[in-house]
Design an enzyme around this catalytic site. Structure first.
Site: not given
Length: 466
Positions: A141-143, A319
């Site tokens: 699963s993606t999880n 500067s």
């Protein structure tokens, strides 16, 4: 529409560039998530992490009899190509996205599937022969695949960060040796304290950063525990018996990292504690690094009307209106990197806390914050070392004169004439402008021989007996 092919998913049909290795779900993510501008392809270690995971999953499925040999070998070959840096431009999804990482997982599944189809002599999108879901994402699963890929990516990135940290520690240590005989005033609360050497100051910079090498490595070691085989919420639905342990074993062999399966996959799936503690180690490093940069700017300030104890390499005109001005731009940019790290660490905290029930859907922003921090810190360490530390020089006479004219050396008299009399000498020196040395002789408190011995700066650098 000859430059496009049509693919379909749950929501219907969508045009995908005909030559793209990614497919319909990646295209939806491209369309939906125009957020940070930082794409998955910006983090090659993450793509390699995805390739490691998909190769380990394919090997496990093959060994368990779920994937035929030819398809397994083609998937493994394609994953090796990704590890070697090929096809990374085919990962165009934004790092910050909704969907708990589904777009990233499917981006990898689609690229690998279409490359396998090409190897099989088929057209892109002919998924009946090799499917992003049924073959590349098999038993996953993606999880579980997505957070495991994150961890494999972070382990690689940590190695790079630590390597650069070791180099800057060595650079500070070399300067410590170079400046070991440069006597200067130490300061507390921005006021004169007691003498030290510039070498001691730079060695302290090396020592404080060196501590963080073990902290980063120890915290990164938490990433070796993965939840492959957990599938959706940790129960292992759609994964065969024995898959979790075998997949972790295969992943360890493929990556060279000591990967193990989490003891409780339901707990491990929403858990983001390892990210929190690793992020805290980076924050600690950033705090120290920023403090060092503050010190470098102070020590080089002036140069005519400041401390001017050291010279930083001049990197650019300072500067547009003041001729001759040169600013400490390298420490300044590293300070700003550190501020970014502080903010990303807070993002990690919020994202980790936002987990709900069996999943933390905020892992995309969490992983992005950590990876961005590693990337920024790695570049900052190299920049500071190469463009600043290596080229620092000491203003030895300036340092010595400050010691000679400082009230701070009266501290060395405490053990010989007592705190009260030392305070009186210091106060009179401040009021009259006379040196501590001359006042002690005028008042006949100590002989010149004894005073010279006590106030020799070299005798004030370490503990000693009366």
């Amino acid at each position: 529409m000859e430059n496009y092919r049509q693919e379909s998913d749950l929501l219907g049909e969508l045009n995908v560039p005909i030559n793209a290795y990614y497919g319909v779900q990646t295209q939806r993510a491209i369309d939906n998530f125009k957020i940070s501008g930082q794409l998955l392809s910006s983090y090659p270690e993450f793509i390699k992490g995805l390739a490691f995971v998909k190769k380990a999953a394919a090997k496990t499925n093959y060994e368990l009899g779920l994937l035929d040999e030819n398809l397994y070998f083609k998937i493994a070959e394609t994953c090796d190509e990704l590890v070697n840096g090929e096809l990374h431009e085919q990962f165009p999804v934004d790092m910050i996205q909704g969907g708990a990482g589904t777009s990233v997982n499917m981006n990898a599944n689609e690229v690998i599937a279409n490359r396998v189809l090409e190897k099989l002599g088929k057209n892109k999108g002919e998924y009946e022969f090799c499917s992003p879901n049924d073959h590349i994402n098999l038993s996953q699963s993606t999880n579980d695949a997505y957070p495991t890929a994150i961890k494999m990516g972070l382990l690689q990135m940590n190695d790079t960060l630590v390597e650069k940290l070791i180099k800057i520690v060595e650079a500070f240590r070399e300067k410590g040796k170079e400046f070991q005989d440069v006597i200067k005033m130490g300061r507390t609360q921005l006021q004169d304290a007691v003498p030290m050497t510039l070498g001691q100051e730079f060695e302290a910079f090396a020592a404080t950063l060196e501590e963080d090498i073990s902290k980063l490595n120890n915290n990164a070691n938490l990433f070796v525990e993965v939840n492959m085989g957990a599938t959706a919420i940790g129960t292992g639905i759609n994964a065969p018996l024995g898959y979790a342990t075998l997949c972790a074993k295969n992943l360890a062999e493929i990556t060279g990292f000591p990967v193990v399966s989490a003891p409780d996959l339901v707990e491990a799936t929403p858990d983001t504690g390892s990210y929190v503690i690793y992020s805290s180690a980076m924050k600690r490093l950033a705090v120290k690094l920023s403090k060092i940069c503050n010190d470098l700017r102070l020590l080089s300030s002036g140069p005519r009307a400041g401390l001017s104890e050291i010279n930083l390499p001049p990197m650019q005109p300072g500067s547009s209106i003041m001729p001759g001005k040169v600013n400490p731009v390298i420490p300044e940019v590293v300070n700003q990197v550190c501020f970014k790290v502080f903010g990303n660490d807070l993002t990690v905290t919020f994202a980790a806390e936002a987990g709900q029930l069996q999943l933390n859907v905020m892992e995309p922003v969490l992983s992005h914050a950590i990876m961005e921090n590693i990337h920024f810190l790695s570049n900052a360490l190299d920049t500071l070392r190469e463009k600043c530390i290596i080229g620092i020089t000491a203003n030895k006479e300036v340092c010595l004169n400050m010691v000679k004219h400082s009230i701070g050396i009266v501290t060395a008299l405490n053990p010989y004439i007592g705190y009260k009399q030392s305070t009186q000498i210091a106060k009179e020196a401040l009021v009259t402008g006379k040196s501590v040395y001359n006042l002690v002789l005028e008042k006949g408190i100590l002989s010149q021989e004894k005073l010279d011995e006590i106030l020799d700066p070299k005798n004030m650098l370490k503990p000693h007996n009366k």
